[in-house]
Design a protein around this motif. Structure first.
Motif, PDB file in Angstrom:
ATOM      1  N   LEU A  95       0.778  -1.412   0.589  1.00 37.88           N
ATOM      2  CA  LEU A  95       0.127   0.016   0.446  1.00 37.88           C
ATOM      3  C   LEU A  95       0.807   1.449  -0.626  1.00 37.88           C
ATOM      4  O   LEU A  95       2.360   0.566   0.303  1.00 37.88           O
ATOM      5  CB  LEU A  95      -0.842  -0.304   1.676  1.00 37.88           C
ATOM      6  N   SER A  96       0.604   2.182  -0.587  1.00 40.50           N
ATOM      7  CA  SER A  96       1.166   3.443   0.117  1.00 40.50           C
ATOM      8  C   SER A  96       1.190   4.260   1.484  1.00 40.50           C
ATOM      9  O   SER A  96       0.664   3.627   2.174  1.00 40.50           O
ATOM     10  CB  SER A  96      -0.029   4.459  -0.806  1.00 40.50           C
ATOM     11  N   HIS A  97       3.012   4.219   1.450  1.00 39.86           N
ATOM     12  CA  HIS A  97       3.628   4.015   3.172  1.00 39.86           C
ATOM     13  C   HIS A  97       2.485   5.065   4.026  1.00 39.86           C
ATOM     14  O   HIS A  97       2.492   6.134   4.043  1.00 39.86           O
ATOM     15  CB  HIS A  97       4.665   5.412   3.035  1.00 39.86           C
ATOM     16  N   PRO A  98       1.957   4.481   4.318  1.00 41.24           N
ATOM     17  CA  PRO A  98       0.786   5.239   5.817  1.00 41.24           C
ATOM     18  C   PRO A  98       1.750   6.133   6.517  1.00 41.24           C
ATOM     19  O   PRO A  98       3.202   5.787   6.650  1.00 41.24           O
ATOM     20  CB  PRO A  98       0.388   4.148   6.653  1.00 41.24           C
TER      21      PRO A  98
ATOM     22  N   LEU B 159      20.728   6.589  -7.411  1.00 37.91           N
ATOM     23  CA  LEU B 159      20.578   6.474  -8.982  1.00 37.91           C
ATOM     24  C   LEU B 159      20.728   4.698  -8.451  1.00 37.91           C
ATOM     25  O   LEU B 159      21.254   4.321  -7.690  1.00 37.91           O
ATOM     26  CB  LEU B 159      21.787   6.352  -9.045  1.00 37.91           C
ATOM     27  N   LEU B 160      19.259   3.705  -8.904  1.00 41.25           N
ATOM     28  CA  LEU B 160      19.752   2.471  -8.916  1.00 41.25           C
ATOM     29  C   LEU B 160      20.277   2.015 -10.147  1.00 41.25           C
ATOM     30  O   LEU B 160      19.433   2.626 -11.855  1.00 41.25           O
ATOM     31  CB  LEU B 160      18.080   1.766  -8.847  1.00 41.25           C
ATOM     32  N   CYS B 161      21.085   0.977 -10.572  1.00 40.60           N
ATOM     33  CA  CYS B 161      21.880   1.007 -11.638  1.00 40.60           C
ATOM     34  C   CYS B 161      21.478  -0.914 -11.679  1.00 40.60           C
ATOM     35  O   CYS B 161      22.436  -1.377 -10.652  1.00 40.60           O
ATOM     36  CB  CYS B 161      23.168   1.424 -11.678  1.00 40.60           C
TER      37      CYS B 161
ATOM     38  N   ALA C 274      11.631   2.255  -9.981  1.00 40.09           N
ATOM     39  CA  ALA C 274      12.110   4.081 -10.365  1.00 40.09           C
ATOM     40  C   ALA C 274      10.628   4.896  -9.396  1.00 40.09           C
ATOM     41  O   ALA C 274      10.152   5.801  -9.341  1.00 40.09           O
ATOM     42  CB  ALA C 274      11.721   4.449 -11.781  1.00 40.09           C
ATOM     43  N   LEU C 275       9.977   3.453  -9.605  1.00 37.43           N
ATOM     44  CA  LEU C 275       8.276   4.261  -8.491  1.00 37.43           C
ATOM     45  C   LEU C 275       8.267   4.732  -6.923  1.00 37.43           C
ATOM     46  O   LEU C 275       7.708   4.736  -6.668  1.00 37.43           O
ATOM     47  CB  LEU C 275       7.114   4.166  -9.102  1.00 37.43           C
ATOM     48  N   ALA C 276       9.758   3.867  -6.852  1.00 42.07           N
ATOM     49  CA  ALA C 276       9.771   3.488  -4.914  1.00 42.07           C
ATOM     50  C   ALA C 276      10.209   4.516  -4.487  1.00 42.07           C
ATOM     51  O   ALA C 276       9.627   4.390  -3.011  1.00 42.07           O
ATOM     52  CB  ALA C 276      11.163   2.702  -4.566  1.00 42.07           C
ATOM     53  N   GLY C 277       9.760   5.998  -4.893  1.00 43.61           N
ATOM     54  CA  GLY C 277       9.568   7.395  -3.840  1.00 43.61           C
ATOM     55  C   GLY C 277      10.442   8.485  -4.531  1.00 43.61           C
ATOM     56  O   GLY C 277      11.384   7.915  -5.316  1.00 43.61           O
TER      57      GLY C 277
END
Ligand code: CP
Length: 341
Positions: free
Chosen positions: A12-15, A214-216, A227-230
């Motif tokens: 869920l979106s982070h409460p 940056l995630l690589c 990339a949608l992690a936050g």
């Protein structure tokens, strides 16, 4: 529980933390996302204070308190540092591992936890191969539970010791953190992001302090969805481009035990993502190389890089003891310290 799933709360979106039923116990540390900035600052300050304290005074802090280490997966750094940390504070520790315990006979996590509680354990440090196991153990025992790594999900004390290492190198060992503490700092996390609980806990921690993450890695180990992690988190598939922008490079091991049939061409992987001496040359001389360990020399990084002057890998290990002293103290004295920080 399926080791590949993320607990429902995380999907869920982070409460807001206060809206969450977890953690039940103010001494628990289940997720890096559960800590407030004040809580993080408190742990960093206590880590330094405890590290510098006279050992004869320090080992009275938790004298005769009982801490259980419950390990369903192998570990060198986390298990040893938690044990040394608890013992340094005077606590009695006992280790239960999935081999050589009644877990082998089919005893459940719930029953193992309740048994440890009945035996007098006042806190449980848990490593488990299933994502969400620490939440389950906490809800069943209501003891302080310290998440020492749950499946592909989280490893919050690793993120805290990584933070302490970064602050020591780039921010003169700052201990009070704010949303700007890591402003202007780019941290590249490179390799097997998909299976990495270390990556996830760092992604929950570092952007809140202003770091750009940056995630690589290749698509098989780094889905576009990451990339949608936050906010503050982006994908950069070009390793050299990530290196040029970074003050911190966090290399990750390919988690062979979690690949579940995924075939990787290791020569292709090394050609694109191995941290080598020449690639290290594109980093600023003040930039540091991190790795949570265990390292696989010759795969994600070369021996020369691992042993080189920009490697802070053994500093991370050392910081593990200090951070875990602070976290174990918090687990058992959280009520006296004013509850959840
Ligand atoms: N970083 C880490 O979790 O290492 P271990 O598996 O050796 O504990």
């Amino acid at each position: 529980m399926n080791p590949t799933t993320t607990p429902v709360r995380r999907q869920l979106s982070h409460p807001p933390v206060d809206a969450s039923p977890f953690p039940y116990n103010p001494g628990s540390l289940l997720s890096a996302g559960d800590l407030s900035l004040d809580g993080i600052s408190h742990i960093l300050a206590r880590a330094t204070a405890l590290e510098n304290q006279d050992p004869l005074v320090r080992n009275r802090i938790l004298a005769k308190r009982r801490v259980a280490l419950l390990f369903y997966e192998s570990s060198t750094r986390t298990r040893t540092s938690f044990e040394l940390a608890a013992k340094s504070l005077g606590a009695d520790t006992t280790l239960v591992s999935s081999l050589s315990s009644s877990i082998e006979k089919g005893e459940s996590l719930k029953d193992t936890g309740l048994t440890l509680r009945a035996l007098g354990a006042e806190a449980i440090i848990l490593r488990h191969n299933s994502s969400g196991a620490a939440w389950l153990l906490e809800s069943e025992t209501r003891l302080p539970v310290l998440n020492a790594g749950d499946g592909m999900h989280e490893h919050p004390t690793q993120a805290l010791l990584d933070l302490r290492t970064i602050l020591a190198h780039l921010k003169a060992g700052a201990e009070t953190v704010t949303p700007e503490t890591l402003a202007g700092v780019t941290v590249s996390i490179v390799g097997d992001i998909l299976h990495s609980r270390v990556a996830r806990s760092n992604m929950l921690l570092l952007p809140r302090l202003g770091a750009r993450v940056l995630l690589c890695g290749p698509k098989e180990l780094l889905p576009e969805l990451a990339a949608l992690a936050g906010p503050g988190i982006t994908i950069e598939r070009d390793f050299e481009a990530a290196l040029r922008q970074s003050q911190v490079i966090m290399m990750l091991r390919i988690q062979a035990e979690r690949l579940a049939g995924l075939q990787l061409d290791l020569e292709e992987y090394k050609a694109a993502y191995q941290l080598t001496g020449p690639r290290l040359g594109t980093l600023a001389p003040t930039a540091i190389v991190l790795h949570p360990g265990p390292i696989i020399r010759g795969l994600e990084l070369t021996a020369g890089v691992a042993d080189g002057p920009q490697s802070a890998i053994l500093e991370q290990v050392k910081n593990g003891v200090a951070i875990r002293m602070a976290v174990v103290e918090r687990a058992l004295l959280a009520d006296k310290q004013g509850g959840r920080a």
